[in-house]
Scaffold this motif. Sequence first.
Motif, mmCIF file in Angstrom:
data_model
loop_
_atom_site.group_PDB
_atom_site.id
_atom_site.type_symbol
_atom_site.label_atom_id
_atom_site.label_comp_id
_atom_site.label_asym_id
_atom_site.label_seq_id
_atom_site.Cartn_x
_atom_site.Cartn_y
_atom_site.Cartn_z
ATOM 1 N N PRO A 100 0.970 -48.615 -9.287
ATOM 2 C CA PRO A 100 -0.349 -48.248 -9.839
ATOM 3 C C PRO A 100 -1.311 -47.896 -8.610
ATOM 4 O O PRO A 100 -1.054 -48.217 -7.501
ATOM 5 C CB PRO A 100 -0.904 -49.628 -10.164
ATOM 6 C CG PRO A 100 0.425 -50.609 -10.349
ATOM 7 C CD PRO A 100 1.491 -49.957 -9.340
ATOM 8 N N TYR A 135 -4.584 -43.852 -18.273
ATOM 9 C CA TYR A 135 -5.550 -44.520 -18.329
ATOM 10 C C TYR A 135 -5.790 -45.273 -17.224
ATOM 11 O O TYR A 135 -7.089 -45.501 -16.775
ATOM 12 C CB TYR A 135 -5.226 -45.704 -19.554
ATOM 13 C CG TYR A 135 -6.056 -47.030 -19.422
ATOM 14 C CD1 TYR A 135 -7.385 -46.813 -19.988
ATOM 15 C CD2 TYR A 135 -5.668 -48.132 -18.915
ATOM 16 C CE1 TYR A 135 -8.049 -47.878 -20.256
ATOM 17 C CE2 TYR A 135 -6.345 -49.134 -19.030
ATOM 18 C CZ TYR A 135 -7.544 -48.945 -19.393
ATOM 19 O OH TYR A 135 -8.321 -50.466 -19.419
ATOM 20 N N GLU A 136 -4.691 -45.752 -16.373
ATOM 21 C CA GLU A 136 -5.003 -46.552 -15.098
ATOM 22 C C GLU A 136 -5.718 -45.539 -13.956
ATOM 23 O O GLU A 136 -6.704 -46.170 -13.278
ATOM 24 C CB GLU A 136 -3.563 -46.762 -14.534
ATOM 25 C CG GLU A 136 -2.996 -48.022 -15.424
ATOM 26 C CD GLU A 136 -3.737 -49.287 -15.243
ATOM 27 O OE1 GLU A 136 -4.413 -49.524 -14.363
ATOM 28 O OE2 GLU A 136 -3.379 -50.077 -16.259
ATOM 29 N N GLU A 155 -0.355 -44.369 -17.693
ATOM 30 C CA GLU A 155 -0.753 -43.780 -16.363
ATOM 31 C C GLU A 155 -2.028 -43.217 -16.303
ATOM 32 O O GLU A 155 -2.786 -43.256 -15.259
ATOM 33 C CB GLU A 155 0.617 -43.204 -15.664
ATOM 34 C CG GLU A 155 0.287 -42.700 -14.351
ATOM 35 C CD GLU A 155 1.641 -41.874 -13.828
ATOM 36 O OE1 GLU A 155 1.692 -41.849 -12.582
ATOM 37 O OE2 GLU A 155 2.425 -41.876 -14.694
ATOM 38 N N ARG A 203 -8.419 -52.639 -15.569
ATOM 39 C CA ARG A 203 -7.116 -52.604 -15.225
ATOM 40 C C ARG A 203 -6.232 -53.256 -15.822
ATOM 41 O O ARG A 203 -6.365 -54.642 -16.055
ATOM 42 C CB ARG A 203 -7.050 -52.639 -13.600
ATOM 43 C CG ARG A 203 -5.434 -52.091 -13.301
ATOM 44 C CD ARG A 203 -5.682 -52.227 -11.517
ATOM 45 N NE ARG A 203 -5.916 -53.491 -11.180
ATOM 46 C CZ ARG A 203 -6.278 -53.843 -9.923
ATOM 47 N NH1 ARG A 203 -6.638 -52.853 -8.907
ATOM 48 N NH2 ARG A 203 -6.473 -55.142 -9.538
ATOM 49 N N GLY A 204 -5.014 -52.787 -16.157
ATOM 50 C CA GLY A 204 -4.054 -53.658 -17.098
ATOM 51 C C GLY A 204 -4.289 -53.976 -18.367
ATOM 52 O O GLY A 204 -3.466 -54.827 -18.899
#
Length: 271
Positions: free
Chosen positions: A270, A235-236, A233, A248-249
């Motif tokens: 997200p 990182y996103e 989370e 992303r992802g």
Amino acid sequence: MLLGRARGTSKSGPDCASTFRRPPTRHRTCTACGAGAPPRARAGPGRAIERDAQRVYASQGWAGFPDLPTDPAQLGCDFFTQVDARVPFPRARHRGRPRPRRRSSTARWCDLPAASRSAPCWTCVPSTFDVRPGKAFTVKVSVTAPSREPLGRSAVALRVPDGWKVSGSGDLGRLAPGRTGSATFTVTPAGAPGDRARVAATLTTERGGGYTDRQVEVSPAVRGGQQALPQVEQYEKWVGALGVPQLRGLVAPVLTLPSGGSREVGSWSPT
């Protein structure tokens, strides 16, 4: 912006670059070094230095990497995935095949007068990364002539995937020294949610030309996902704050589950 890895397969040896095959993707892939590099790079200390640098990260479990083979036929290539670019770069000429790249600079990435090569000479910026099928978005292309040299009559063309629609004039007029010209296109995307696509711009002037592209993702009206670990989370959120949604992802939102155990999965959306 490059990632130090690429999805795909290739053979070992001097043909590792030309035999690289990647799955369907909209990412650009390039070869930095390896068996496909010049003979001096294969036989010299460069590869050994790379391995020694890996071993420094003992806390990551990398101290145990073995020595590299001395037989060039057993060496592979280092592949990188380009996820973003803010300067023009060479257009890919071989579909599904990376082009070996040696030492290069911005000067080789734009076929414009020398005075313009020390900095990005133009930009291609979509109004959003997340696009929806049938809903139009805009792409703005800006070009600035060198301070001491004109570009003359200039124009830009936009290329999008099959089934997408583009409207708008790419005429930039005559660009005198230091003058900036802009063109705005309206793009209506198609495709299934989850697809990523390139929006490519090709510039032509009286003094040369250039190429650049940006990535967008066809997104659903509502997006949800599996509950993320705190690090994922974080990182996103970092990806969003940095302004690089292309990343992303990349970190899978996995959750551990002990053998014979159970775990409640909460909701997560997200950002």
